[in-house]
Design an enzyme around this catalytic site. Structure first.
Site, PDB file in Angstrom:
ATOM      1  N   ALA A 275      -2.711 -45.518 -59.301  1.00 30.28           N
ATOM      2  CA  ALA A 275      -2.699 -46.975 -59.135  1.00 30.28           C
ATOM      3  C   ALA A 275      -2.176 -47.463 -57.794  1.00 30.28           C
ATOM      4  O   ALA A 275      -2.516 -48.574 -57.370  1.00 30.28           O
ATOM      5  CB  ALA A 275      -1.870 -47.601 -60.247  1.00 30.28           C
ATOM      6  N   ALA A 276      -1.302 -46.711 -57.138  1.00 25.61           N
ATOM      7  CA  ALA A 276      -0.664 -47.203 -55.910  1.00 25.61           C
ATOM      8  C   ALA A 276      -1.722 -47.501 -54.836  1.00 25.61           C
ATOM      9  O   ALA A 276      -2.715 -46.792 -54.750  1.00 25.61           O
ATOM     10  CB  ALA A 276       0.335 -46.168 -55.394  1.00 25.61           C
ATOM     11  N   PRO A 277      -1.496 -48.578 -54.067  1.00 22.63           N
ATOM     12  CA  PRO A 277      -0.307 -49.437 -54.008  1.00 22.63           C
ATOM     13  C   PRO A 277      -0.254 -50.547 -55.052  1.00 22.63           C
ATOM     14  O   PRO A 277       0.643 -51.376 -55.016  1.00 22.63           O
ATOM     15  CB  PRO A 277      -0.392 -50.025 -52.594  1.00 22.63           C
ATOM     16  CG  PRO A 277      -1.860 -50.076 -52.311  1.00 22.63           C
ATOM     17  CD  PRO A 277      -2.455 -48.864 -52.978  1.00 22.63           C
ATOM     18  N   GLY A 278      -1.244 -50.593 -55.956  1.00 22.46           N
ATOM     19  CA  GLY A 278      -1.125 -51.485 -57.099  1.00 22.46           C
ATOM     20  C   GLY A 278      -2.063 -52.674 -57.121  1.00 22.46           C
ATOM     21  O   GLY A 278      -2.056 -53.445 -58.085  1.00 22.46           O
ATOM     22  N   LYS A 280      -5.234 -53.190 -57.693  1.00 19.80           N
ATOM     23  CA  LYS A 280      -6.146 -53.350 -58.835  1.00 19.80           C
ATOM     24  C   LYS A 280      -5.379 -53.695 -60.109  1.00 19.80           C
ATOM     25  O   LYS A 280      -5.858 -54.473 -60.938  1.00 19.80           O
ATOM     26  CB  LYS A 280      -6.992 -52.086 -58.992  1.00 19.80           C
ATOM     27  CG  LYS A 280      -8.026 -51.924 -57.873  1.00 19.80           C
ATOM     28  CD  LYS A 280      -8.846 -50.673 -57.999  1.00 19.80           C
ATOM     29  CE  LYS A 280      -8.023 -49.428 -57.685  1.00 19.80           C
ATOM     30  NZ  LYS A 280      -7.488 -49.426 -56.305  1.00 19.80           N
ATOM     31  N   ASP A 298       1.126 -43.315 -60.999  1.00 16.83           N
ATOM     32  CA  ASP A 298       0.928 -42.660 -59.705  1.00 16.83           C
ATOM     33  C   ASP A 298       1.796 -41.410 -59.688  1.00 16.83           C
ATOM     34  O   ASP A 298       2.821 -41.345 -60.381  1.00 16.83           O
ATOM     35  CB  ASP A 298       1.279 -43.579 -58.540  1.00 16.83           C
ATOM     36  CG  ASP A 298       0.702 -43.071 -57.216  1.00 16.83           C
ATOM     37  OD1 ASP A 298      -0.472 -43.359 -56.939  1.00 16.83           O
ATOM     38  OD2 ASP A 298       1.425 -42.372 -56.481  1.00 16.83           O
ATOM     39  N   ASP A 325       0.793 -37.628 -63.260  1.00 17.35           N
ATOM     40  CA  ASP A 325      -0.170 -36.887 -62.446  1.00 17.35           C
ATOM     41  C   ASP A 325      -1.522 -36.906 -63.159  1.00 17.35           C
ATOM     42  O   ASP A 325      -1.658 -36.391 -64.273  1.00 17.35           O
ATOM     43  CB  ASP A 325       0.305 -35.443 -62.262  1.00 17.35           C
ATOM     44  CG  ASP A 325      -0.569 -34.650 -61.295  1.00 17.35           C
ATOM     45  OD1 ASP A 325      -1.669 -35.122 -60.953  1.00 17.35           O
ATOM     46  OD2 ASP A 325      -0.145 -33.546 -60.888  1.00 17.35           O
ATOM     47  N   ASP A 343      -9.224 -44.758 -59.836  1.00 16.14           N
ATOM     48  CA  ASP A 343      -9.555 -44.831 -58.404  1.00 16.14           C
ATOM     49  C   ASP A 343      -9.054 -43.534 -57.796  1.00 16.14           C
ATOM     50  O   ASP A 343      -7.912 -43.430 -57.357  1.00 16.14           O
ATOM     51  CB  ASP A 343      -8.885 -46.045 -57.771  1.00 16.14           C
ATOM     52  CG  ASP A 343      -9.288 -46.230 -56.307  1.00 16.14           C
ATOM     53  OD1 ASP A 343     -10.037 -45.381 -55.781  1.00 16.14           O
ATOM     54  OD2 ASP A 343      -8.857 -47.226 -55.693  1.00 16.14           O
ATOM     55  N   CYS A 396     -13.202 -44.768 -52.554  1.00 18.93           N
ATOM     56  CA  CYS A 396     -13.465 -45.524 -51.325  1.00 18.93           C
ATOM     57  C   CYS A 396     -14.155 -44.602 -50.318  1.00 18.93           C
ATOM     58  O   CYS A 396     -13.757 -44.517 -49.154  1.00 18.93           O
ATOM     59  CB  CYS A 396     -12.188 -46.119 -50.754  1.00 18.93           C
ATOM     60  SG  CYS A 396     -10.839 -44.945 -50.506  1.00 18.93           S
TER      61      CYS A 396
END
Length: 458
Positions: A275-278, A280, A298, A325, A343, A396
């Site tokens: 999730a980081a940096p958060g 979404k 994360d 993890d 992601d 990405c």
């Protein structure tokens, strides 16, 4: 001789950051942040110049090296001492890619820095190479851009040839030049309004009062469902009162497409893996009207703490951040979520405009290893989806093996899931390159369709 305080030399800071990135493998944004933190008294203009100089040098690195090698008859770039090599690189960047910098200033300070850092014996070499380059701005003559000849694209846009060859195979000859051109351009700053506190329209007015020009980014969802703004004249975003008050968070439009594909609803339980940096998680919480549960995971504890700090500032209480993890299956999460967003860590080829050092840090074998890890993460993530629930897989990047190939491999191995849709977003005026696949748990064994993905540009 020009006298200079080394601690206040913008170019010296740029050389130090570039050396850390290229010689030690650091991320440019992190190296810049650390270096500029040490220069806390530097004026905003100076900080902006260092940032631009480092990023512009990285964007054009291979072309800059080509120019240096053409004028340095005795020593090729790869044989130079690291400090001299990177000093020449930032200097040639000023000469060839930053029109507002006078040639004389770029050359003279390079000589001063060479002497100040103990390379007096090479200061004449630095002076000679740079003066020759400044006197002959059209040399060397570059071949014309030709989409059928990867070497011309590699040189013009400073990409390794193997990467251009693979990008052409993944994207097609009809798309490769547009991809390279868009990835080469400096990115805008885009933010997501914290709609739990304020509308995008109201945020624009608040930012205007702080001297920041904000304009809506329109990409097809309509005004109410698309609270993304592009900013100009921001300076350091963290210094804005609107930021400190939690009225917005930084987010790329491509990432928000993944959130919209998942279509979060109030009251749902959602897992955000990696999730980081958060961003979404924050966007989902806004769409859910801060009602339900979002578990943001994360692998790095310090990044989890950053998510927690930001969600408190934003006032989004449904987000629970913890260390997990994604490569390790957690049976406690089996069938626990209405929706799962993965992601996955990837090659980042869609974010090169923000992270130009990616061009030189990736390798074919490294991308293959990433794809294998992503498949394991995807397999684990699928176990956490309730019957009939959804799984959104996104990256990405634009690599087929990380995107389409991975999804098709997953569908083949997991007959309980089917693909609803997928798309490949190309880097554009506002968005990074992003791949998104919406996969649904399939209790009725609907017919499968292979993952393809329409290429679009934002």
């Amino acid at each position: 001789m020009i006298k200079i305080d080394i601690k206040k030399s913008e170019r010296a800071v740029a050389v130090a950051v570039l050396s850390e990135v290229l010689e030690e493998g650091a991320y440019a944004n992190i190296a810049l942040r650390k270096a500029l933190a040490k220069e806390s008294e530097a004026l905003p203009r100076a900080r902006a110049f260092v940032t631009e100089l480092v990023n512009e040098t990285l964007r054009n690195l291979l072309l800059i090296d080509h120019v240096i090698n053409d004028f340095s008859k005795t020593t090729p770039v790869e044989k130079m001492k690291p400090f001299i090599r990177n000093l020449l690189r930032v200097s040639v960047c000023q000469l060839r890619h930053m029109e507002k910098i006078p040639d004389r200033a770029a050359v003279n300070e390079a000589v001063v820095l060479a002497k100040a850092y103990g390379f007096t014996n090479l200061s004449g070499f630095v002076n000679g190479v740079l003066r020759a380059i400044s006197r002959q701005p059209n040399k060397p003559v570059l071949p014309k851009i030709n989409p059928t000849k990867p070497a011309t694209l590699a040189l013009h846009f400073s990409y390794p040839k193997w990467m251009v060859t693979n990008l052409t195979r993944w994207l097609g000859k009809e798309n490769i030049v547009e991809f390279l051109r868009n990835s080469h351009n400096p990115p805008p700053v885009t933010i997501h309004a914290n709609t739990f506190k304020i509308s995008a329209e109201e945020l624009m007015q608040v930012l205007a009062e702080e001297g920041v020009e904000a304009t809506p980014v329109e990409t097809g969802f309509g005004t109410n469902a698309w609270p993304i703004l592009s900013l100009r004249h921001t300076g350091d975003i963290s210094m804005l009162k609107a930021f400190r008050d939690g009225l917005f968070f930084v987010m790329d439009p491509g990432a928000l497409h993944a959130v919209h594909a998942l279509d979060p609803k109030p009251g749902q339980t959602i897992l955000d893996l990696c999730a980081a940096p958060g961003g979404k998680s924050f966007a989902m919480a806004c769409m859910m009207e801060n009602s339900g549960i979002i578990r943001s995971y994360d692998i790095h504890g310090f990044r989890v703490e950053l998510i927690s700090q930001t969600r408190r500032k934003l006032g989004l209480s449904i987000i629970e951040a913890s260390v997990q993890d994604a490569l390790i299956h957690n049976p406690a999460l089996d069938e626990a979520a209405d929706a799962v967003l993965l992601d996955a860590p990837c090659s980042g080829l869609g974010t090169i405009r923000k992270h130009p050092e990616i061009k030189y840090a990736r390798s074919p074998s490294g991308i293959k290893e990433l794809a294998e890890k992503q498949f394991q993460m995807l397999s684990n993530a699928s176990k956490y989806v309730k019957p009939g629930g959804v799984l959104v897989y996104c990256t990405c990047t634009v690599s087929s093996m990380e995107n389409v190939d991975n999804v098709n491999k997953f569908l083949e191995a997991h007959p309980g899931f089917f693909l609803e849709n997928s798309r490949q977003i190309m880097p554009g005026s506002y968005s990074d390159g992003f791949f998104i696949a919406l996969i649904r748990q399939n209790p009725r064994n609907f017919p499968k369709m292979p993952c393809g993905g329409l290429q679009t540009t934002l």
